[in-house]
Design an enzyme around this catalytic site. Structure first.
Site, PDB file in Angstrom:
ATOM      1  N   HIS A 186       0.802  -1.218   0.000  1.00  0.00           N
ATOM      2  CA  HIS A 186       0.000   0.000   0.000  1.00  0.00           C
ATOM      3  C   HIS A 186       0.838   1.272   0.000  1.00  0.00           C
ATOM      4  O   HIS A 186       0.427   2.289  -0.542  1.00  0.00           O
ATOM      5  CB  HIS A 186      -1.029  -0.044   1.128  1.00  0.00           C
ATOM      6  CG  HIS A 186      -2.144  -0.977   0.777  1.00  0.00           C
ATOM      7  ND1 HIS A 186      -2.211  -2.249   1.268  1.00  0.00           N
ATOM      8  CD2 HIS A 186      -3.173  -0.842  -0.098  1.00  0.00           C
ATOM      9  CE1 HIS A 186      -3.250  -2.850   0.735  1.00  0.00           C
ATOM     10  NE2 HIS A 186      -3.855  -2.026  -0.100  1.00  0.00           N
ATOM     11  N   GLU A 429     -11.195 -10.414  -6.808  1.00  0.00           N
ATOM     12  CA  GLU A 429      -9.796 -10.448  -6.367  1.00  0.00           C
ATOM     13  C   GLU A 429      -9.472 -11.733  -5.613  1.00  0.00           C
ATOM     14  O   GLU A 429      -8.395 -11.875  -5.046  1.00  0.00           O
ATOM     15  CB  GLU A 429      -9.444  -9.198  -5.543  1.00  0.00           C
ATOM     16  CG  GLU A 429     -10.396  -8.847  -4.452  1.00  0.00           C
ATOM     17  CD  GLU A 429     -10.038  -7.519  -3.758  1.00  0.00           C
ATOM     18  OE1 GLU A 429      -8.939  -6.988  -3.965  1.00  0.00           O
ATOM     19  OE2 GLU A 429     -10.885  -7.027  -2.991  1.00  0.00           O
ATOM     20  N   ASP A 453      -4.569  -8.420  -5.272  1.00  0.00           N
ATOM     21  CA  ASP A 453      -4.954  -9.549  -4.432  1.00  0.00           C
ATOM     22  C   ASP A 453      -5.188 -10.809  -5.255  1.00  0.00           C
ATOM     23  O   ASP A 453      -4.842 -11.907  -4.817  1.00  0.00           O
ATOM     24  CB  ASP A 453      -6.209  -9.198  -3.620  1.00  0.00           C
ATOM     25  CG  ASP A 453      -5.847  -8.347  -2.412  1.00  0.00           C
ATOM     26  OD1 ASP A 453      -4.843  -8.663  -1.753  1.00  0.00           O
ATOM     27  OD2 ASP A 453      -6.541  -7.343  -2.152  1.00  0.00           O
ATOM     28  N   CYS A 500      -8.861  -2.624 -11.418  1.00  0.00           N
ATOM     29  CA  CYS A 500      -8.325  -1.513 -10.638  1.00  0.00           C
ATOM     30  C   CYS A 500      -7.059  -1.893  -9.901  1.00  0.00           C
ATOM     31  O   CYS A 500      -6.506  -1.117  -9.150  1.00  0.00           O
ATOM     32  CB  CYS A 500      -9.373  -0.992  -9.664  1.00  0.00           C
ATOM     33  SG  CYS A 500      -9.939  -2.250  -8.523  1.00  0.00           S
TER      34      CYS A 500
HETATM   35  C1  PEP Z   1      -6.338  -5.130  -5.600  1.00  0.00           C
HETATM   36  O1  PEP Z   1      -6.294  -6.022  -4.761  1.00  0.00           O
HETATM   37  O2  PEP Z   1      -5.912  -5.265  -6.768  1.00  0.00           O
HETATM   38  C2  PEP Z   1      -6.914  -3.826  -5.263  1.00  0.00           C
HETATM   39  C3  PEP Z   1      -7.150  -2.934  -6.175  1.00  0.00           C
HETATM   40  O3  PEP Z   1      -7.163  -3.588  -3.963  1.00  0.00           O
HETATM   41  P1  PEP Z   1      -6.049  -3.236  -2.855  1.00  0.00           P
HETATM   42  O4  PEP Z   1      -4.735  -3.078  -3.566  1.00  0.00           O
HETATM   43  O5  PEP Z   1      -6.485  -2.013  -2.174  1.00  0.00           O
HETATM   44  O6  PEP Z   1      -6.086  -4.454  -1.993  1.00  0.00           O
HETATM   45 MG    MG Z   2      -7.478  -5.800  -2.975  1.00  0.00          MG
END
Ligand code: PEP
Ligand code: MG
Length: 567
Positions: A186, A429, A453, A500
């Site tokens: 993150h 995911e 994920d 995303c």
């Molecule tokens: C993902 O898992 O690709 C996603 C967009 O969510 P995050 O990265 O916030 O877990």
């Molecule tokens: Mg995710």
């Protein structure tokens, strides 16, 4: 030269700022009263000064109510009672100032911690915070605080928490390097949205550098050079300039559509962490927001879950900011590596496989309902799409939707205006959801593939783990097949499918994703224009052929070679 993973593109040359908490080994000593009282006095002044500085920097990115915490700290640092207790101990016992401060602090903390009232108990954390700063100032040890940086630096740390990253001031933080983390950790994602160059997963960097060393950060190739020669610095300053020029040239595509040479149009959207990021999405030609990670609202909140009105204001601002373009807001995705100051999660062996995201929301429906109400109330300010993260089964999706429908009905019966054009979708995911996508698509309005994920769970490789980061293989045919299943599942029922996860902004992946039929690509705002340049220069029909070949290959290397041959 040290190698790592380029997590947020860019090039920087600056001095090292090491983010390490000082260790204080305080011992009781006999000391000269006058000297200790003078030390204490100047430490108090510096403490007040530090907190004021932090507040000033934070006021640029935090809301008024979130700044209140700094006022509470200032009040404490200016409290004559606290100071006189420490002075008394120095005068009466002839001890050193840091020891007296530690004793008084411990006593105050235990008093606060023993109180019945929750609010008062939480003040113990403030006492610890302020008195730790005070003790560091007495001992002449600097507490690294990213918000107080006031000269150009490259931050070097073991890891940065998402909130550390959020408090980086772009004006001075020219980049960061961490020992752990991968492209999809993150802090890396935040770095991209803040447009700060970052290289992560650089083993041994903390050993290699000391405060003030000069550093070249090549966050295009994932390289870090410690104390470079003047010649090297000149080369990299030149490269930084070229990088800036290329970015400038891409700006010509800002208001152009994202359409292949043979007419397949897709939507290129931006990922955001707060309504303030909407500007960046628009500046970079985003055609919508494909992911609003609402957990940052929760992580920023100091002492409780953000209330309905606070959330409403944030969602409304994002929707209004995008001026009618779609905004996909994801409901709370907390747990895993994302923690809250004011809530203790149950200890779990594998938090990424535990109570995360929609699982948490379905267990704590009170928290979920507050967010859904805020979203529904904000829906009249733009084009809202809501999606639930970490859906593994159809039943989970149904349960989440049921809570959503209950809140919607309640609001309507209370006479509150709610848009009749909200789309409710599902993040894909977890591999189980990808495999069952055609069933899910009957009940969801859209999908958004979270590849960060999806890849982590498909490869069983923790996205935070550097040693297994080689398993982050977005172009492995196994992953491509899951993506194809998801897109085909959505299209079978006339629904759209977006992505995303970080793969959506991966230049190498764009041709294959176009070929697989992806409708919407949502990425860090700074990647949008480059993605548009790629989409606008290729044929959809050629990419369909390419994607079909890629699906049949044995490994990621072969897929990459195939893409390179075809471009
Ligand atoms: C993902 O898992 O690709 C996603 C967009 O969510 P995050 O990265 O916030 O877990
Ligand atoms: Mg995710």
């Amino acid at each position: 030269m040290l190698k790592g993973i380029a997590a947020s593109q860019g090039i920087a040359v600056a001095n090292v700022y090491k983010l390490e908490q000082p260790v204080l080994n305080i011992e009781k000593k006999e000391a000269n009263k006058e000297e200790e009282l003078a030390k204490l006095d100047s430490a108090f002044k510096k403490t007040v000064n530090d907190i004021e500085k932090i507040k000033e920097v934070a006021s640029k990115s935090l809301a008024e109510e979130e700044l209140a915490i700094f006022d509470a700290h200032l009040l404490m640092a200016n409290d004559p009672e606290l100071k006189s207790q420490i002075e008394d101990m120095i005068n009466n016992d002839g001890v050193n100032a840091e020891y007296a401060t530690e004793q008084v602090a411990n006593m105050m903390v235990s008093i606060f911690e023993s109180l019945e009232d929750d609010y008062m108990r939480e003040r113990a954390a403030d006492v610890k915070d302020v008195t730790f700063r005070l003790m560091c100032n007495i001992c002449g040890k600097e507490i690294p605080n990213l918000a107080t940086i006031d000269k150009p630096v490259i931050v070097v740390a073991k890891d940065l928490t998402p909130s550390d990253t959020a408090s980086l001031n772009k004006e001075y933080a020219k980049g960061f390097v961490t020992e752990i983390g991968g492209r999809t950790s993150h802090s890396a994602i935040m770095a991209r949205s803040l447009e700060i160059p970052a290289v992560v997963g650089v083993t041994g960097i903390l050993e290699e550098v000391k405060e003030g060393d000069e550093l070249v950060l090549d966050a295009v190739n994932g390289e870090v050079i410690v104390n470079p020669s003047q010649e090297t610095i000149d080369v990299y300053n030149q490269k930084a300039e070229e990088f800036r020029k290329e970015k400038e040239a891409l700006k010509a595509l800002k208001d152009k559509p994202s359409i292949s040479l043979d007419g397949r149009e897709v939507s290129l959207a931006g990922n955001i962490g707060s309504p303030a990021d909407v500007e960046g999405v628009k500046d970079n030609g985003g055609e919508g927001v494909g992911l609003f990670r609402t957990e940052f609202l929760y992580m920023k909140s100091e002492d409780d879950f953000p209330d309905e009105d606070t959330q409403f204001a944030a969602y409304r601002d994002a929707l209004e900011g995008m001026e009618g373009k779609p905004v996909v807001i994801r409901t709370l995705d907390i747990g895993g590596d994302k923690k809250l100051n004011y809530y203790t999660f149950e200890e779990e062996m594998n938090p990424f496989l535990g109570v995360r995201a929609v699982r948490f929301c379905l267990m704590r429906k009170d928290i979920f309902r507050t967010q859904l109400r805020a979203l529904l109330r904000a829906s009249v300010y733009g084009k809202l799409c809501i999606m639930f993260p970490m859906i593994a089964t159809l039943d989970e999706f149904r349960s989440a939707k049921e809570v959503y429908n209950e809140e919607k009905d309640k609001l309507i019966s209370e006479g509150v205006k709610v848009s009749d054009d909200i789309e409710v979708g599902c993040m894909i995911e977890i591999p189980a959801a990808a495999v069952l996508a055609d069933n899910l698509a009957k009940e969801a309005d859209f999908f958004s593939i979270g590849t960060n994920d999806l890849i982590q769970y498909s490869m069983a490789a923790d996205r935070m783990s550097q040693p297994v980061s080689y398993l982050y293989q977005p172009l492995n045919p196994s992953i491509l097949r899951l993506i194809k299943m998801t897109i085909d599942g959505a299209h079978k029922h006339g629904k759209w499918c977006g992505m995303c996860g970080e793969m959506a902004g991966d230049e190498m992946a764009a041709p294959v994703l176009l070929g697989l039929g992806l409708d919407e690509f949502s990425m860090s705002a700074t990647s949008i224009l480059k993605a548009r340049q790629i989409i606008n220069s290729i044929n959809y029909s050629d990419m369909q052929v390419l994607a079909n070949k890629a699906l049949e290959l044995d490994n990621e290397e072969e897929v990459i070679a195939l893409i390179k041959e075809n471009l």
